[in-house]
Motif scaffolding. Structure first.
Motif, PDB file in Angstrom:
ATOM      1  N   VAL A 155       0.844  -1.199   0.000  1.00  0.00           N
ATOM      2  CA  VAL A 155       0.000   0.000   0.000  1.00  0.00           C
ATOM      3  C   VAL A 155       0.878   1.247   0.000  1.00  0.00           C
ATOM      4  N   LEU A 156       1.914   1.251   0.834  1.00  0.00           N
ATOM      5  CA  LEU A 156       2.825   2.402   0.889  1.00  0.00           C
ATOM      6  C   LEU A 156       3.597   2.582  -0.412  1.00  0.00           C
ATOM      7  N   LEU A 157       3.757   1.504  -1.160  1.00  0.00           N
ATOM      8  CA  LEU A 157       4.426   1.580  -2.458  1.00  0.00           C
ATOM      9  C   LEU A 157       3.453   1.976  -3.576  1.00  0.00           C
ATOM     10  N   GLY A 158       2.205   2.261  -3.206  1.00  0.00           N
ATOM     11  CA  GLY A 158       1.228   2.683  -4.194  1.00  0.00           C
ATOM     12  C   GLY A 158       0.525   1.528  -4.893  1.00  0.00           C
ATOM     13  N   GLN A 159       0.552   0.356  -4.292  1.00  0.00           N
ATOM     14  CA  GLN A 159      -0.070  -0.834  -4.876  1.00  0.00           C
ATOM     15  C   GLN A 159      -1.108  -1.423  -3.912  1.00  0.00           C
ATOM     16  N   PRO A 160      -2.173  -0.672  -3.603  1.00  0.00           N
ATOM     17  CA  PRO A 160      -3.128  -1.167  -2.605  1.00  0.00           C
ATOM     18  C   PRO A 160      -3.821  -2.467  -3.022  1.00  0.00           C
TER      19      PRO A 160
ATOM     20  N   LEU B 206      -2.594  -4.890  -4.884  1.00  0.00           N
ATOM     21  CA  LEU B 206      -1.658  -6.003  -4.687  1.00  0.00           C
ATOM     22  C   LEU B 206      -1.528  -6.340  -3.199  1.00  0.00           C
ATOM     23  N   GLY B 207      -1.525  -5.300  -2.368  1.00  0.00           N
ATOM     24  CA  GLY B 207      -1.454  -5.533  -0.924  1.00  0.00           C
ATOM     25  C   GLY B 207      -2.662  -6.308  -0.428  1.00  0.00           C
ATOM     26  N   LEU B 208      -3.829  -5.912  -0.901  1.00  0.00           N
ATOM     27  CA  LEU B 208      -5.047  -6.626  -0.520  1.00  0.00           C
ATOM     28  C   LEU B 208      -5.020  -8.056  -1.050  1.00  0.00           C
ATOM     29  N   ALA B 209      -4.564  -8.226  -2.287  1.00  0.00           N
ATOM     30  CA  ALA B 209      -4.495  -9.567  -2.877  1.00  0.00           C
ATOM     31  C   ALA B 209      -3.546 -10.466  -2.093  1.00  0.00           C
ATOM     32  N   LEU B 210      -2.407  -9.930  -1.669  1.00  0.00           N
ATOM     33  CA  LEU B 210      -1.456 -10.722  -0.883  1.00  0.00           C
ATOM     34  C   LEU B 210      -2.118 -11.264   0.378  1.00  0.00           C
ATOM     35  N   VAL B 211      -2.785 -10.390   1.098  1.00  0.00           N
ATOM     36  CA  VAL B 211      -3.420 -10.795   2.356  1.00  0.00           C
ATOM     37  C   VAL B 211      -4.564 -11.771   2.099  1.00  0.00           C
ATOM     38  N   LEU B 212      -5.388 -11.487   1.107  1.00  0.00           N
ATOM     39  CA  LEU B 212      -6.539 -12.361   0.833  1.00  0.00           C
ATOM     40  C   LEU B 212      -6.108 -13.740   0.343  1.00  0.00           C
ATOM     41  N   VAL B 213      -5.076 -13.811  -0.478  1.00  0.00           N
ATOM     42  CA  VAL B 213      -4.587 -15.127  -0.934  1.00  0.00           C
ATOM     43  C   VAL B 213      -4.052 -15.906   0.251  1.00  0.00           C
ATOM     44  N   TRP B 214      -3.296 -15.235   1.131  1.00  0.00           N
ATOM     45  CA  TRP B 214      -2.785 -15.928   2.311  1.00  0.00           C
ATOM     46  C   TRP B 214      -3.939 -16.445   3.180  1.00  0.00           C
ATOM     47  N   VAL B 215      -4.947 -15.613   3.401  1.00  0.00           N
ATOM     48  CA  VAL B 215      -6.096 -16.033   4.221  1.00  0.00           C
ATOM     49  C   VAL B 215      -6.774 -17.240   3.584  1.00  0.00           C
ATOM     50  N   ALA B 216      -7.019 -17.181   2.284  1.00  0.00           N
ATOM     51  CA  ALA B 216      -7.715 -18.281   1.602  1.00  0.00           C
ATOM     52  C   ALA B 216      -6.914 -19.568   1.674  1.00  0.00           C
ATOM     53  N   VAL B 217      -5.626 -19.493   1.413  1.00  0.00           N
ATOM     54  CA  VAL B 217      -4.790 -20.703   1.443  1.00  0.00           C
ATOM     55  C   VAL B 217      -4.698 -21.238   2.869  1.00  0.00           C
TER      56      VAL B 217
END
Length: 111
Positions: free
Chosen positions: A85-90, A92-103
């Motif tokens: 998010v701080l790198l301007g990729q909110p 991708l940040g959300l996708a990272l967390v959601l993929v981890w949660v799903a897996v």
């Protein structure tokens, strides 16, 4: 171990490595002189890897109880998402967390 479980564990491992790479990118993106940015790009992933090795890995020398270990792992991926998010990729940040949660949910339900 089933093939699905093995693939899930591989995906989680790759996501863990992605957080290290995100930490390096975040360190390099700091608004600072080049020497500081280079130091941060090296130090942030090293610090993260050290924390993971001590607290988060399956063979961690500091064994955490399951709830604390889950909290540490969750904070790891939320931190990765926050750096994106701080790198301007909110997204991708959300996708990272959601993929981890799903897996993680799938791995807990898998035999």
């Amino acid at each position: 171990m089933t093939v699905l479980r093995g693939l899930g564990l591989l995906l989680v491992f790759l996501l863990e490595l992605a957080v290290l790479a995100i930490g390096a990118r975040w360190g390099w993106a700091l608004d600072a002189p080049t020497a500081v940015r280079l130091l941060a790009a090296i130090a942030v992933p090293l610090l993260l890897a050290g924390l993971w090795g001590v607290l988060g890995s399956p063979r961690a020398p500091v064994p955490l109880r399951p709830p604390a270990k889950r909290a540490f792992q969750a904070s790891w991926f939320v931190l990765g998402g926050a750096m994106l998010v701080l790198l301007g990729q909110p997204w991708l940040g959300l996708a990272l967390v959601l993929v981890w949660v799903a897996v993680t949910i799938l791995l807990r339900r898998a035999p």
